[in-house]
Write a protein that holds these residues in place. Structure first.
Motif, PDB file in Angstrom:
ATOM      1  N   PHE A   1     -54.394 -98.301 -31.161  1.00 15.22           N
ATOM      2  CA  PHE A   1     -54.747 -96.716 -31.166  1.00 15.22           C
ATOM      3  C   PHE A   1     -54.162 -95.948 -30.656  1.00 15.22           C
ATOM      4  CE2 PHE A   1     -58.056 -94.342 -29.658  1.00 15.22           C
ATOM      5  CZ  PHE A   1     -58.948 -93.665 -31.237  1.00 15.22           C
ATOM      6  N   GLY A   2     -53.988 -94.799 -30.703  1.00 14.80           N
ATOM      7  CA  GLY A   2     -53.945 -93.775 -30.453  1.00 14.80           C
ATOM      8  C   GLY A   2     -54.061 -92.764 -30.879  1.00 14.80           C
ATOM      9  N   MET A   3     -54.028 -91.714 -30.015  1.00  9.78           N
ATOM     10  CA  MET A   3     -54.489 -90.357 -30.243  1.00  9.78           C
ATOM     11  C   MET A   3     -53.694 -89.345 -29.573  1.00  9.78           C
ATOM     12  SD  MET A   3     -57.524 -90.220 -26.829  1.00  9.78           S
ATOM     13  CE  MET A   3     -58.046 -92.235 -27.164  1.00  9.78           C
ATOM     14  N   ALA A   4     -53.764 -88.481 -29.918  1.00 15.89           N
ATOM     15  CA  ALA A   4     -53.104 -87.026 -29.624  1.00 15.89           C
ATOM     16  C   ALA A   4     -53.871 -85.231 -30.111  1.00 15.89           C
ATOM     17  CB  ALA A   4     -52.066 -86.833 -30.424  1.00 15.89           C
ATOM     18  N   PHE A   5     -53.921 -84.850 -28.421  1.00 11.30           N
ATOM     19  CA  PHE A   5     -54.200 -83.724 -29.235  1.00 11.30           C
ATOM     20  C   PHE A   5     -53.769 -82.169 -28.875  1.00 11.30           C
ATOM     21  CE2 PHE A   5     -57.892 -80.096 -28.232  1.00 11.30           C
ATOM     22  CZ  PHE A   5     -58.200 -79.495 -29.059  1.00 11.30           C
TER      23      PHE A   5
ATOM     24  N   GLN B   1     -40.941-104.064 -23.495  1.00  9.77           N
ATOM     25  CA  GLN B   1     -40.908-103.555 -24.688  1.00  9.77           C
ATOM     26  C   GLN B   1     -41.843-102.896 -25.744  1.00  9.77           C
ATOM     27  OE1 GLN B   1     -45.395-103.777 -24.535  1.00  9.77           O
ATOM     28  NE2 GLN B   1     -45.711-104.140 -27.340  1.00  9.77           N
ATOM     29  N   ARG B   2     -41.535-101.893 -24.701  1.00  7.95           N
ATOM     30  CA  ARG B   2     -42.327-100.297 -25.409  1.00  7.95           C
ATOM     31  C   ARG B   2     -41.627 -99.225 -24.882  1.00  7.95           C
ATOM     32  NH1 ARG B   2     -45.783-102.492 -21.769  1.00  7.95           N
ATOM     33  NH2 ARG B   2     -46.883-100.463 -20.511  1.00  7.95           N
TER      34      ARG B   2
ATOM     35  N   SER C   1     -56.382 -89.272 -34.320  1.00  3.24           N
ATOM     36  CA  SER C   1     -56.427 -90.482 -33.732  1.00  3.24           C
ATOM     37  C   SER C   1     -56.367 -91.604 -34.881  1.00  3.24           C
ATOM     38  CB  SER C   1     -57.464 -90.884 -33.403  1.00  3.24           C
ATOM     39  OG  SER C   1     -58.739 -90.970 -34.487  1.00  3.24           O
ATOM     40  N   PHE C   2     -55.658 -92.778 -33.931  1.00  6.64           N
ATOM     41  CA  PHE C   2     -55.718 -93.306 -35.424  1.00  6.64           C
ATOM     42  C   PHE C   2     -55.234 -95.069 -34.911  1.00  6.64           C
ATOM     43  CE2 PHE C   2     -51.615 -92.121 -33.159  1.00  6.64           C
ATOM     44  CZ  PHE C   2     -50.882 -93.694 -33.114  1.00  6.64           C
ATOM     45  N   ASP C   3     -55.653 -95.910 -35.966  1.00 12.00           N
ATOM     46  CA  ASP C   3     -55.401 -97.507 -36.100  1.00 12.00           C
ATOM     47  C   ASP C   3     -54.119 -98.177 -36.627  1.00 12.00           C
ATOM     48  OD1 ASP C   3     -55.519-100.324 -35.863  1.00 12.00           O
ATOM     49  OD2 ASP C   3     -57.464 -99.760 -34.666  1.00 12.00           O
ATOM     50  N   LEU C   4     -53.572 -98.610 -36.127  1.00 12.39           N
ATOM     51  CA  LEU C   4     -51.365 -98.420 -36.980  1.00 12.39           C
ATOM     52  C   LEU C   4     -52.746 -99.819 -37.374  1.00 12.39           C
ATOM     53  CD1 LEU C   4     -49.106 -97.643 -35.113  1.00 12.39           C
ATOM     54  CD2 LEU C   4     -50.174 -96.703 -37.293  1.00 12.39           C
TER      55      LEU C   4
ATOM     56  N   ALA D   1     -45.658-101.516 -29.647  1.00 14.27           N
ATOM     57  CA  ALA D   1     -45.132-100.650 -29.362  1.00 14.27           C
ATOM     58  C   ALA D   1     -44.704 -99.302 -30.843  1.00 14.27           C
ATOM     59  CB  ALA D   1     -43.667-100.626 -29.271  1.00 14.27           C
ATOM     60  N   PRO D   2     -44.939 -99.590 -31.723  1.00 14.70           N
ATOM     61  CA  PRO D   2     -45.403 -98.409 -32.900  1.00 14.70           C
ATOM     62  C   PRO D   2     -46.854 -97.450 -32.242  1.00 14.70           C
ATOM     63  CG  PRO D   2     -44.801-100.448 -34.221  1.00 14.70           C
ATOM     64  CD  PRO D   2     -45.223-101.077 -32.459  1.00 14.70           C
ATOM     65  N   THR D   3     -47.592 -98.135 -31.654  1.00 12.52           N
ATOM     66  CA  THR D   3     -48.520 -97.529 -31.053  1.00 12.52           C
ATOM     67  C   THR D   3     -48.179 -96.088 -30.435  1.00 12.52           C
ATOM     68  OG1 THR D   3     -50.250 -99.116 -31.617  1.00 12.52           O
ATOM     69  CG2 THR D   3     -50.452 -97.366 -30.551  1.00 12.52           C
ATOM     70  N   VAL D   4     -47.042 -96.589 -29.786  1.00  6.40           N
ATOM     71  CA  VAL D   4     -46.649 -95.392 -28.715  1.00  6.40           C
ATOM     72  C   VAL D   4     -45.900 -94.672 -29.371  1.00  6.40           C
ATOM     73  CG1 VAL D   4     -45.210 -95.275 -27.121  1.00  6.40           C
ATOM     74  CG2 VAL D   4     -46.301 -96.789 -26.972  1.00  6.40           C
TER      75      VAL D   4
END
Length: 342
Positions: free
Chosen positions: A156-160, A68-69, A222-225, A191-194
């Motif tokens: 929800f996702g995050m990156a640093f 799926q992702r 960070s974000f919450d789509l 999948a869009p979070t990924v």
């Protein structure tokens, strides 16, 4: 002015990279630990971008729920239970035969990673647990290797981007931005979070590999789509001089064998015991609520909790120790443990 329509011509037309940056990318070696949702996306991006060498490390195999992702994998990979690292390598070589790709099907422990990081230019997070992330964080600091942290769950996702000597490390960051112990197995993921997380990771990778270090983002994102939220947080003040991983006197605690997660097969019981590196008051009540919300069968008493997942029973104690029943394979037990507690 006319430009030749070469394989990387559109990337070279992007002025911050250009032909010189493309030559740099072709010389570089990136290691991706975890070849699932994040790892398949970033590995495909870098293969198409023309990176010189990719090392893919993952202990797991492809399952139907991955499709799926997780890019690169197909139904046949899931039917054959093909190792993720090998399945990804096979597809990536069809995309770009000029990229040197190494697939390692194994647990990413300290001894394995220390054998490969010295030749690398970049370390990319594609894993699903903080045991491995803290290990990668310490290796990045010890070998002065840029490390792209990424994580996603639900919407929800995050990156640093962790740059040793410049930014705070993952330990510093998480002291100020604590995370809940949820997993994709308990709250799901879209999948869009990924794709959003890997867009951040991929852009930072291209900056680093092309020699554009000044362009690397220094903020935590960070974000919450689903909720239409986006946060970019300055991190300069989060760096701690006393940090054991990146401070003035680092000791790289997660490279210490004594602090590794202990995994032991219990003789004659078809059971694996897992003891986390840091034991303490485990938040059983909070995790039980997550398991029940996910539809798992949960029972227990004031001292321990039992949960059934995919035909396997796991028993968790208040100090974080767990017994994974129904398997004698340490890697399978680790996978179940991390899928339940993150």
């Amino acid at each position: 002015m006319a430009y030749p329509a070469g394989r990387y011509s559109r990337q070279e037309l992007f002025k911050p990279i250009g032909p010189a940056g493309q030559k740099e990318i072709r010389k570089k070696h990136a290691i991706i630990v975890g070849v699932g949702a994040l790892g398949t996306h970033t590995s495909e991006l870098l293969a198409r971008a023309g990176v010189g060498k990719l090392t893919l490390i993952d202990r797991d195999y492809v399952e139907m729920s991955n499709l799926q992702r997780q890019h690169l994998f197909i139904e046949e990979d899931a039917r054959k239970k093909w190792p993720k690292a090998e399945a990804a390598k096979e597809k990536l070589q069809l995309i770009n035969k000029d990229v040197q790709i190494s697939a390692i099907v194994a647990q990413a422990d300290a001894s394995l990673l220390e054998n490969v990081v010295e030749s690398a230019d970049l370390l990319i997070d594609g894993t699903d647990n903080f045991e491995t992330r803290f290990l990668m964080n310490d290796l990045a600091q010890k070998y002065r290797l840029p490390y792209l942290f990424g994580s996603c769950l639900g919407s929800f996702g995050m990156a640093f981007s962790i740059i040793p000597g410049v930014t705070p490390c993952l330990q510093c960051l998480l002291k100020k931005i604590p995370l809940q112990g949820q997993t994709c197995d308990t709250v799901g993921i879209i999948a869009p979070t990924v794709q959003m997380v890997t867009a951040h990771q991929g852009a930072e990778a291209l900056k680093i590999l092309s020699g554009n270090m000044n362009a690397v983002r220094k903020t935590y994102v960070s974000f919450d789509l689903w909720e239409n939220e986006y946060l970019s947080l300055k991190t300069d003040a989060l760096k701690e001089s006393s940090c054991r991983s990146c401070g003035e006197r680092p000791v790289y605690p997660f490279l210490d064998p004594e602090l590794e997660m202990k995994v032991a097969v219990l003789c004659g019981r078809d059971t694996v015991q897992i003891r986390p590196a840091e034991q303490g008051d485990f938040p059983l009540e909070q995790i039980v609520r997550q398991w029940r919300s996910a539809g798992y069968e949960v029972g227990g008493n004031p001292f321990l909790v039992s949960v059934r997942k995919d035909g396997t029973r796991a028993v968790f104690f208040r100090d974080g120790r767990a017994l994974i029943h129904g398997t004698s394979d340490p890697d399978t037990a680790r996978k179940i443990y991390h899928s339940l507690v993150g």
